[in-house]
Design a protein around this motif. Structure first.
Motif, PDB file in Angstrom:
ATOM      1  N   GLN A  69       0.414  -1.149  -0.495  1.00  0.00           N
ATOM      2  CA  GLN A  69       0.210  -0.465   0.084  1.00  0.00           C
ATOM      3  C   GLN A  69       1.020   1.046  -0.089  1.00  0.00           C
ATOM      4  OE1 GLN A  69      -2.385  -0.498   2.940  1.00  0.00           O
ATOM      5  NE2 GLN A  69      -3.820  -2.238   3.094  1.00  0.00           N
ATOM      6  N   SER A  70       2.108   1.171   0.276  1.00  0.00           N
ATOM      7  CA  SER A  70       2.739   2.087   0.232  1.00  0.00           C
ATOM      8  C   SER A  70       4.100   2.095  -0.917  1.00  0.00           C
ATOM      9  CB  SER A  70       3.769   2.197   1.895  1.00  0.00           C
ATOM     10  OG  SER A  70       4.279   1.617   2.612  1.00  0.00           O
ATOM     11  N   LEU A  71       4.176   3.038  -1.141  1.00  0.00           N
ATOM     12  CA  LEU A  71       5.089   3.408  -2.370  1.00  0.00           C
ATOM     13  C   LEU A  71       6.006   4.019  -2.313  1.00  0.00           C
ATOM     14  CD1 LEU A  71       5.996   2.787  -5.996  1.00  0.00           C
ATOM     15  CD2 LEU A  71       4.630   4.829  -5.943  1.00  0.00           C
ATOM     16  N   PRO A  72       7.524   3.973  -1.455  1.00  0.00           N
ATOM     17  CA  PRO A  72       8.418   4.387  -1.272  1.00  0.00           C
ATOM     18  C   PRO A  72       8.558   5.870  -2.382  1.00  0.00           C
ATOM     19  CG  PRO A  72      10.036   2.667  -2.555  1.00  0.00           C
ATOM     20  CD  PRO A  72       8.076   2.520  -1.929  1.00  0.00           C
ATOM     21  N   GLY A  73       9.153   6.885  -1.142  1.00  0.00           N
ATOM     22  CA  GLY A  73       8.945   8.324  -2.270  1.00  0.00           C
ATOM     23  C   GLY A  73       8.591   9.394  -1.473  1.00  0.00           C
ATOM     24  N   VAL A  74       8.609   9.911  -2.175  1.00  0.00           N
ATOM     25  CA  VAL A  74       7.688  11.615  -1.537  1.00  0.00           C
ATOM     26  C   VAL A  74       7.542  12.225  -2.723  1.00  0.00           C
ATOM     27  CG1 VAL A  74       9.134  13.988  -0.879  1.00  0.00           C
ATOM     28  CG2 VAL A  74      10.778  12.551  -1.056  1.00  0.00           C
ATOM     29  N   PHE A  75       5.840  12.342  -1.891  1.00  0.00           N
ATOM     30  CA  PHE A  75       4.266  13.141  -3.094  1.00  0.00           C
ATOM     31  C   PHE A  75       4.283  14.360  -2.258  1.00  0.00           C
ATOM     32  CE2 PHE A  75       5.017   8.345  -3.337  1.00  0.00           C
ATOM     33  CZ  PHE A  75       4.423   8.071  -4.548  1.00  0.00           C
ATOM     34  N   PHE A  76       4.064  15.368  -3.489  1.00  0.00           N
ATOM     35  CA  PHE A  76       3.374  16.688  -3.314  1.00  0.00           C
ATOM     36  C   PHE A  76       2.058  16.649  -3.131  1.00  0.00           C
ATOM     37  CE2 PHE A  76       8.291  16.754  -3.179  1.00  0.00           C
ATOM     38  CZ  PHE A  76       8.794  17.485  -1.888  1.00  0.00           C
ATOM     39  N   PHE A  77       1.254  16.412  -2.511  1.00  0.00           N
ATOM     40  CA  PHE A  77      -0.439  16.795  -3.020  1.00  0.00           C
ATOM     41  C   PHE A  77      -0.911  17.982  -2.709  1.00  0.00           C
ATOM     42  CE2 PHE A  77       0.602  11.944  -1.396  1.00  0.00           C
ATOM     43  CZ  PHE A  77      -0.453  11.409  -2.527  1.00  0.00           C
ATOM     44  N   TYR A  78      -1.442  19.053  -3.775  1.00  0.00           N
ATOM     45  CA  TYR A  78      -1.565  19.957  -3.773  1.00  0.00           C
ATOM     46  C   TYR A  78      -3.000  20.415  -3.851  1.00  0.00           C
ATOM     47  CZ  TYR A  78      -0.657  19.965  -8.789  1.00  0.00           C
ATOM     48  OH  TYR A  78      -0.698  19.301 -10.119  1.00  0.00           O
ATOM     49  N   ASP A  79      -4.013  21.046  -3.539  1.00  0.00           N
ATOM     50  CA  ASP A  79      -5.089  21.306  -4.163  1.00  0.00           C
ATOM     51  C   ASP A  79      -4.792  23.251  -3.749  1.00  0.00           C
ATOM     52  OD1 ASP A  79      -7.943  21.854  -4.179  1.00  0.00           O
ATOM     53  OD2 ASP A  79      -8.566  21.164  -2.456  1.00  0.00           O
ATOM     54  N   LEU A  80      -6.330  23.854  -4.827  1.00  0.00           N
ATOM     55  CA  LEU A  80      -5.997  25.127  -4.735  1.00  0.00           C
ATOM     56  C   LEU A  80      -7.263  25.516  -4.559  1.00  0.00           C
ATOM     57  CD1 LEU A  80      -5.414  23.833  -7.566  1.00  0.00           C
ATOM     58  CD2 LEU A  80      -4.394  26.390  -8.021  1.00  0.00           C
ATOM     59  N   SER A  81      -6.891  27.165  -3.966  1.00  0.00           N
ATOM     60  CA  SER A  81      -7.820  27.786  -2.861  1.00  0.00           C
ATOM     61  C   SER A  81      -8.322  28.173  -3.853  1.00  0.00           C
ATOM     62  CB  SER A  81      -7.163  28.536  -1.510  1.00  0.00           C
ATOM     63  OG  SER A  81      -7.865  29.201  -1.227  1.00  0.00           O
ATOM     64  N   PRO A  82      -9.603  28.506  -3.254  1.00  0.00           N
ATOM     65  CA  PRO A  82     -10.567  29.719  -4.637  1.00  0.00           C
ATOM     66  C   PRO A  82     -10.801  31.034  -4.047  1.00  0.00           C
ATOM     67  CG  PRO A  82     -12.431  28.512  -2.524  1.00  0.00           C
ATOM     68  CD  PRO A  82     -10.777  27.551  -2.201  1.00  0.00           C
ATOM     69  N   ILE A  83     -10.471  31.203  -2.982  1.00  0.00           N
ATOM     70  CA  ILE A  83      -9.740  32.444  -2.865  1.00  0.00           C
ATOM     71  C   ILE A  83      -8.631  33.071  -3.309  1.00  0.00           C
ATOM     72  CG2 ILE A  83      -9.138  34.806  -0.881  1.00  0.00           C
ATOM     73  CD1 ILE A  83     -12.272  33.351  -1.042  1.00  0.00           C
ATOM     74  N   LYS A  84      -8.583  34.027  -3.659  1.00  0.00           N
ATOM     75  CA  LYS A  84      -7.322  34.548  -3.923  1.00  0.00           C
ATOM     76  C   LYS A  84      -6.466  36.184  -3.006  1.00  0.00           C
ATOM     77  CE  LYS A  84      -6.867  35.433  -8.949  1.00  0.00           C
ATOM     78  NZ  LYS A  84      -6.817  36.313  -9.714  1.00  0.00           N
ATOM     79  N   VAL A  85      -5.807  36.238  -3.329  1.00  0.00           N
ATOM     80  CA  VAL A  85      -4.939  37.161  -2.220  1.00  0.00           C
ATOM     81  C   VAL A  85      -4.640  38.741  -3.205  1.00  0.00           C
ATOM     82  CG1 VAL A  85      -3.314  38.101  -0.789  1.00  0.00           C
ATOM     83  CG2 VAL A  85      -4.607  35.522  -0.447  1.00  0.00           C
ATOM     84  N   THR A  86      -4.733  39.597  -2.788  1.00  0.00           N
ATOM     85  CA  THR A  86      -4.219  40.721  -3.770  1.00  0.00           C
ATOM     86  C   THR A  86      -3.355  41.636  -3.036  1.00  0.00           C
ATOM     87  OG1 THR A  86      -6.167  42.025  -4.030  1.00  0.00           O
ATOM     88  CG2 THR A  86      -5.901  40.490  -6.061  1.00  0.00           C
ATOM     89  N   PHE A  87      -2.078  41.723  -3.498  1.00  0.00           N
ATOM     90  CA  PHE A  87      -1.123  42.961  -3.235  1.00  0.00           C
ATOM     91  C   PHE A  87      -0.576  44.088  -3.935  1.00  0.00           C
ATOM     92  CE2 PHE A  87      -0.031  38.513  -0.897  1.00  0.00           C
ATOM     93  CZ  PHE A  87      -0.447  39.282   0.482  1.00  0.00           C
TER      94      PHE A  87
END
Length: 386
Positions: A319-337
């Motif tokens: 069940q566990s593949l050796p490695g380094v995983f990056f799971f990313y998700d995007l927020s629906p809110i945008k920040v403006t500076f």
């Protein structure tokens, strides 16, 4: 005309007192100097704030569509050779990029972290003998080479002329390559020998990825990846190893371009594996960000937060593949500076408030001290004559 001047004179809100009626005191002089110094300091503080650029922050709903997300990374694996390491990208739309090599650089490093060699793709090895043809004989003069895919051909015309092409054909079939030495192409190119030569080395992998702006993941893992029973698996049999050390250091990870004040929480993060087998996971929430400088130039970028999790061999290797995983998700809110200056009217209002406020408070303090001194002096005189 004189009547008009007299009417204007009657409107004077600042009636003047003859200097003969002024009474100057020592305490008044001290208060005047102190208030002047304070007034000057506050004026220059306000002037510096007026000249300084301030950044205004605003939160809005992200309505952008059809954009891509750029991922810049630089990760070092001190105990995983470059010949084993591969990078895969996939997202929830179903798009997959397996064993990504475009815009990716690998650096072989020794145990001390010194660079041995940098390359954009795998290391080539000299051919030790003439290639074996699909029909079984060796390559003759003026004969076009067409190597066997060892049962993984999609059609009769397919040829596998390198070990990489054989592994790719196996990957497409969902097969694992258990013994590369049985494959003529891998044997000639010294596939296993290269792995043995790089044993004990590490790998620094850096570059960038252009992915769809949807949730997904990218991961660093040993072996070729392929789909088997609708599962994403890696061919680890070819390396003939029982354990893989995925200890790593993230030198840099950024989603988008740099902008002033950005903080990437994974920069410089290091993790050392204590078990023989395991999967390290980063769950990332990406927040779209737009930075507009004082000249109106916009930088489209992102910020992110992260949660870490390690899945050890106690869960089970299936069940566990050796490695380094990056799971990313995007927020629906945008920040403006947005960089901007304080308005001149705001600056003028504050300066008037400073001057008027200090002048008024100083007058009250001076009046209090003056009348207190007079009252004390009067009481002292009464006591003296009584």
């Amino acid at each position: 005309m004189d009547g008009l001047f007299n009417k204007l004179r009657n409107l004077d809100a600042y009636p003047k007192i003859n200097e003969d009626f002024y009474s100057r005191t020592l305490s008044g002089g001290v208060i005047t100097i102190a208030s002047s110094v304070l007034m000057t300091l506050l004026f220059f503080s306000e002037l510096r704030l007026y000249l300084h650029v301030v950044t205004e922050t605003e939160l809005v709903v992200d309505t952008s569509r059809g954009e891509t997300l750029r991922i810049n990374f630089d990760v070092t694996f001190p105990a995983l050779p470059c010949s084993m390491l591969s990078l895969d990208v996939m997202d929830i739309s179903g798009e997959q990029h397996l064993d990504v090599k475009h815009d990716i650089i690998k650096k072989r490093i020794d145990v001390h972290g010194n660079v041995i060699e940098a390359r954009q793709d795998g290391i080539g090895a000299p051919k030790i003998e003439t290639p074996l043809q699909r029909h079984g004989g060796r390559l003759e003069n003026n004969e076009t080479y067409c190597g066997s895919c060892y049962g993984a051909e999609a059609s009769d015309e397919d040829c596998c002329n390198s070990c990489e092409e054989v592994r790719e054909a196996y990957r497409k079939k969902g097969w694992g390559l258990s013994n590369p030495d049985l494959i003529d192409q891998c044997k000639r190119e010294g596939f296993l020998q290269r792995i043995k030569d790089e044993d004990g080395e590490g790998c620094n992998m850096y570059g960038f990825l252009e992915v769809n702006k949807v949730a997904g993941n990218f991961h660093f893992a040993p072996g070729k990846s392929f789909q088997q029973s609708n599962m994403h698996v890696h061919d680890l049999l070819a390396f003939q190893k029982d354990s893989f050390n995925v200890s790593h250091k993230i030198n840099r990870l950024a989603f988008g371009d740099y902008f002033p004040g950005v903080v990437n929480p994974l920069d410089g993060v290091q993790w050392t594996q204590q078990t023989t087998y395991g999967m390290y996971q980063y769950f990332i929430k990406v927040v779209p960000t737009v930075y507009t400088d004082i000249n109106g130039h916009k930088i489209q970028s992102n910020q992110f937060s992260v949660t870490e999790h390690f899945k050890s061999d106690e869960v089970g290797r299936a069940q566990s593949l050796p490695g380094v995983f990056f799971f990313y998700d995007l927020s629906p809110i945008k920040v403006t500076f947005r960089e901007q200056h304080v308005s001149f009217l705001h600056f003028l209002t504050n300066v008037c408030a400073i001057v008027g406020g200090i002048f008024t408070v100083s007058g009250i303090v001076d009046s209090f001290i003056y009348h207190s001194q007079r009252a004390i002096k009067k009481k002292m005189e009464i006591g003296k004559f009584s």
